[in-house]
Design an enzyme around this catalytic site. Structure first.
Site, PDB file in Angstrom:
ATOM      1  CE1 TYR A  56      71.977  55.612  -2.325  1.00 43.24           C
ATOM      2  CE2 TYR A  56      70.353  53.902  -2.729  1.00 43.24           C
ATOM      3  CZ  TYR A  56      70.688  55.130  -2.211  1.00 43.24           C
ATOM      4  OH  TYR A  56      69.722  55.876  -1.556  1.00 43.24           O
ATOM      5  CG  HIS A 122      69.660  60.682  -4.643  1.00 40.44           C
ATOM      6  ND1 HIS A 122      70.407  59.566  -4.928  1.00 40.44           N
ATOM      7  CD2 HIS A 122      69.421  60.611  -3.316  1.00 40.44           C
ATOM      8  CE1 HIS A 122      70.614  58.864  -3.825  1.00 40.44           C
ATOM      9  NE2 HIS A 122      70.029  59.485  -2.833  1.00 40.44           N
ATOM     10  CB  SER A 201      67.802  56.344   7.809  1.00 48.82           C
ATOM     11  OG  SER A 201      68.849  56.190   6.884  1.00 48.82           O
ATOM     12  N   PRO A 202      64.586  54.595   8.591  1.00 41.78           N
ATOM     13  CG  PRO A 202      63.105  52.849   8.115  1.00 41.78           C
ATOM     14  CD  PRO A 202      64.253  53.632   7.528  1.00 41.78           C
ATOM     15  CG  LEU A 203      64.805  50.459  11.666  1.00 40.63           C
ATOM     16  CD1 LEU A 203      65.199  49.010  11.460  1.00 40.63           C
ATOM     17  CD2 LEU A 203      63.759  50.583  12.779  1.00 40.63           C
ATOM     18  CG  PHE A 207      71.423  54.438  17.384  1.00 33.36           C
ATOM     19  CD1 PHE A 207      72.745  54.277  17.754  1.00 33.36           C
ATOM     20  CD2 PHE A 207      70.541  54.954  18.311  1.00 33.36           C
ATOM     21  CE1 PHE A 207      73.181  54.629  19.016  1.00 33.36           C
ATOM     22  CE2 PHE A 207      70.960  55.312  19.578  1.00 33.36           C
ATOM     23  CZ  PHE A 207      72.290  55.148  19.936  1.00 33.36           C
TER      24      PHE A 207
END
Length: 323
Positions: A56, A122, A201-203, A207
């Site tokens: 990152y 990763h 990315s649980p959301l 979005f």
């Protein structure tokens, strides 16, 4: 904040993904002071689970997290990842023992710590047997540099092979109301082996928070502009998911993001999502989802939603998933 166990590692049920503070999303890399305040506020709220990776930035996100937790190291569980940056000169992923030993020392230095609580591969390295990679990680555990090991986006068979060499504490993969893939093989395997699941990315890359109705407002370099689920007719079709999540949220006086996170937590113990944000307000909203209890009917209603239209990554990235 309540706690859960990832293969014996105790973490807050909701964590904080730091990636977007430094890379890939609108505003990334701008306002490190705000990001540091958000991380510190997370710790104040009992969010102990902080997730980063050497790639990152690269590197700058680990440095950011290290600065944020300076003086509070004992209050947090630090998770980071190796393998997408080559330290041996070979092209592509690098999970060779030599590469891992170089990677871990760099991460320790940037994070300002003498140990990493949860160290993930990763992506699976097709050029290095998983047994060889996990053997090297086991040596890092014996040396005290790593406490627990994890995998990211690994197939069920690979998870089994890795776990046979050294206990795997957690597997990280995308899991949410618009990505249900792990339910087929990965999640049952984790349940069987006693391994935790960390949904990234649980959301749905923001979005499911309900504010994205078009690509307007996203930086030109924002990764979502080329993501299949955010482009063309898929974006329009996927709006139906967040609209139905919003209906449940309105019924209980919550936000769509809180409902989406509460549904994940309702899938059982050992699931610890890591929603990412650099804003304190959004952090506080996400963290409050720990206190939301959905009814059985609401859980079923949400679970019956059709997953998102479109692949979750572009074709080259999908090739590295589920290996």
């Amino acid at each position: 904040m309540q706690l859960t166990s990832l293969g014996g590692l105790e973490v807050s049920r909701i964590g904080l993904g730091a990636m977007g503070m430094s890379a890939f999303y609108t505003g990334a890399g701008r306002g490190d002071a705000e990001s540091i305040r958000t991380i510190q506020r997370a710790v104040d709220l009992g969010v102990t689970h902080l997730d980063t990776a050497e790639v990152y930035g690269p590197y700058v996100n680990e440095e950011l997290v290290g600065r944020a937790v300076k003086g509070r190291r004992d209050e947090v569980v630090l998770a980071t990842k190796f393998g997408l940056v080559s330290h041996t000169g070979r092209p592509g992923p690098d999970s060779t023992p030599t590469g891992i030993r170089t990677a871990v020392d760099g991460s320790l230095r940037r994070l300002g710590t003498d140990h990493i609580d949860l160290y993930y591969q990763h992506r699976v390295d097709p050029g290095t047997p998983i047994e060889e990679t996990v053997g090297a990680l086991s040596e890092l555990v014996d040396a005290g540099k790593v406490r627990h090991i994890g995998l990211s986006e690994a197939a069920a068979a690979t998870i089994r092979r890795a776990h046979a060499v050294h206990p795997v504490a957690a597997v990280q993969t995308e899991y949410s109301l618009w990505t249900r893939d792990p339910e087929a093989e990965v999640l049952p395997t984790l349940r069987e082996l006693g391994i935790g699941l960390v949904p990234y990315s649980p959301l749905g890359h923001g979005f499911l928070a309900g504010e994205i109705r078009s690509l307007d407002g996203l930086d030109s370099a924002d990764w979502r502009r080329t993501n299949p689920r955010f482009t063309g007719d898929n974006l329009t079709r996927n709006l139906r998911i967040v609209d139905q999540v919003r209906e449940v949220a309105d019924d209980i006086g919550a936000t769509p993001a809180q409902v989406a996170l509460a549904w994940l937590l309702a899938q059982g113990d050992g699931i610890a999502p890591i929603p990412g944000t650099k804003r304190i307000g959004r952090l506080e909203e996400n963290s409050a989802a720990d206190g939301i209890r959905l009814t059985a009917g609401q859980i079923t209603r949400l679970g019956n939603l059709t997953p998102a239209s479109g692949e979750r990554h572009a074709e080259p990235d999908m090739a590295a998933i589920d290996q």
